[in-house]
Design a protein around this motif. Structure first.
Motif, PDB file in Angstrom:
ATOM      1  N   GLY A  13     -85.530  57.880  18.739  1.00 23.96           N
ATOM      2  CA  GLY A  13     -84.729  59.096  18.867  1.00 23.96           C
ATOM      3  C   GLY A  13     -84.200  59.367  20.265  1.00 23.96           C
ATOM      4  N   GLY A  42     -84.996  56.939  13.925  1.00 23.68           N
ATOM      5  CA  GLY A  42     -84.566  57.751  15.051  1.00 23.68           C
ATOM      6  C   GLY A  42     -83.153  57.468  15.506  1.00 23.68           C
ATOM      7  N   SER A  44     -80.257  58.208  14.112  1.00 18.76           N
ATOM      8  CA  SER A  44     -79.325  59.337  13.960  1.00 18.76           C
ATOM      9  C   SER A  44     -79.479  60.350  15.081  1.00 18.76           C
ATOM     10  CB  SER A  44     -79.540  60.014  12.603  1.00 18.76           C
ATOM     11  OG  SER A  44     -79.197  59.136  11.553  1.00 18.76           O
ATOM     12  N   SER A  45     -80.714  60.712  15.418  1.00 16.62           N
ATOM     13  CA  SER A  45     -80.914  61.690  16.494  1.00 16.62           C
ATOM     14  C   SER A  45     -80.521  61.106  17.846  1.00 16.62           C
ATOM     15  CB  SER A  45     -82.364  62.177  16.522  1.00 16.62           C
ATOM     16  OG  SER A  45     -83.264  61.095  16.627  1.00 16.62           O
ATOM     17  N   SER A  46     -80.736  59.794  18.030  1.00 14.63           N
ATOM     18  CA  SER A  46     -80.285  59.137  19.261  1.00 14.63           C
ATOM     19  C   SER A  46     -78.771  59.176  19.359  1.00 14.63           C
ATOM     20  CB  SER A  46     -80.757  57.680  19.302  1.00 14.63           C
ATOM     21  OG  SER A  46     -82.147  57.586  19.438  1.00 14.63           O
ATOM     22  N   GLU A  48     -76.610  61.303  18.169  1.00 17.80           N
ATOM     23  CA  GLU A  48     -76.064  62.610  18.513  1.00 17.80           C
ATOM     24  C   GLU A  48     -76.135  62.862  20.015  1.00 17.80           C
ATOM     25  OE1 GLU A  48     -78.223  65.349  16.144  1.00 17.80           O
ATOM     26  OE2 GLU A  48     -77.238  64.778  14.263  1.00 17.80           O
ATOM     27  N   LYS A  49     -77.189  62.387  20.664  1.00 17.67           N
ATOM     28  CA  LYS A  49     -77.363  62.598  22.107  1.00 17.67           C
ATOM     29  C   LYS A  49     -76.337  61.818  22.928  1.00 17.67           C
ATOM     30  CE  LYS A  49     -82.322  63.337  21.477  1.00 17.67           C
ATOM     31  NZ  LYS A  49     -83.676  62.771  21.663  1.00 17.67           N
TER      32      LYS A  49
END
Length: 324
Positions: A13, A42, A44-46, A48-49
């Motif tokens: 993530g 993780g 998808s959350s990575s 977005e960042k």
């Protein structure tokens, strides 16, 4: 201008430092949109960042098949991302864990590959990569010819990661169909090497390295103590790892890892050319050695000629005082 796709490595993530460095390089030196592709838990959350660094769209494959260390499935996912995105340039981290994935995709897609780039600039729709060669004594400029896809491996810490103030990246789920050939390799066991709470060398801002001048394996306890005081990673010369004093995954040099931290502190390392080639692009180099003629001093920003066993203990004490 061509879009650039960045193959992002992440840690459950959180994008790794080199990912943000490559995205920054793609944004500043590329011509089109900056895209990304990520695999595993993780992702998808990575993804977005990454928008904060300028990624417009991220292609994600978070299947369980992406978590196992098997080349073929990830290679197929990478091909899908390249075809769906239409990107003509791929940037990827020049490390052993993803280079084999890229190599397999390159063969099937007939792409041109340039490895170990330390700088990039755009000429028309072609990226020109600068590489350090002959142990860092010279540099070369390389370019993929013709209409081939351009796959370029980037060395860690070649660029400084800078946020662009962008919004979260759009996340696109990849559909990857794995045939029998892609499933022919199965990972049955994984053994993780403990880092003792220290950062991994390619991610570390500070590295403390020891060499043959330590005298024996017990000397690395002092190196580790200094590293812990500085919140640093631990490295070693080839002579030290070949002697069995420290694990081989910590070796720095042409036959080990190439690093470029903000601060490199080497103790008891004479500075063979193969070792210097793996760390001489560090921003600040501090050398401790009792041999005033050691080759390491030729590239040092700060040099201490003295017995490391008399120099390092008071250094650790002073660092701890200043951190209180």
């Amino acid at each position: 201008m061509p879009d650039v796709l960045v193959l992002v490595d992440h840690d459950h993530g959180t994008p790794k430092k080199i990912a943000n460095q490559m995205v920054t390089a793609a944004r500043e030196r590329g011509g089109g949109d900056v895209l990304a592709v990520l695999f595993g838990e993780g992702a998808s959350s990575s993804a977005e960042k990454l928008g904060a660094y300028g990624v417009a769209r991220a292609y994600v494959w978070d299947s369980a098949d992406a978590d196992a260390y098997s080349t073929e499935p990830k290679s197929l996912a990478l091909e899908n991302a390249l075809l769906e995105s239409g990107a003509e340039i791929l940037l990827y981290p020049a490390d052993p864990f993803l280079s084999d994935v890229v190599a397999q995709a390159a063969v099937r897609m007939e792409a041109g590959v340039v490895t170990d780039a330390i700088d990039l600039h755009l000429e028309g729709d072609r990226l020109v990569a600068t590489k350090a060669i002959f142990g860092g004594e010279m540099s070369s400029r390389c370019q993929v010819r013709g209409d081939r896809l351009q796959f370029i491996g980037v060395k860690p810490n070649s660029f400084t990661a800078e946020e662009a103030g962008g919004s979260p990246a759009e996340v696109v789920a990849l559909e990857v169909e794995l045939d029998e050939r892609a499933r022919r390799v199965r990972v049955i066991d994984v053994v993780e090497q403990s880092e003792g709470g220290r950062p991994e060398m390619s991610e570390a801002s500070i590295i403390v390295a020891g060499g043959r001048g330590l005298g024996d394996a017990a000397g690395f306890h002092l190196i580790e103590e200094l590293a812990d005081a500085l919140s640093a990673a631990v490295g070693a010369s080839r002579a030290a790892t070949d002697a069995g004093w420290y694990p081989h995954q910590h070796q720095i040099g042409q036959t080990g890892k190439t690093v470029a931290p903000a601060l490199y502190l080497g103790a008891g390392i004479s500075g063979a050319i193969q070792h210097r080639a793996g760390m001489q692009t560090s921003q600040t180099i501090v050398v401790i050695n009792k041999d005033a003629d050691a080759p390491m001093f030729s590239i040092a920003d700060f040099a201490v000629v003295g017995d490391l066993y008399k120099v390092i203990p008071p250094l650790i004490e002073e660092i701890r005082k200043r951190k209180e």
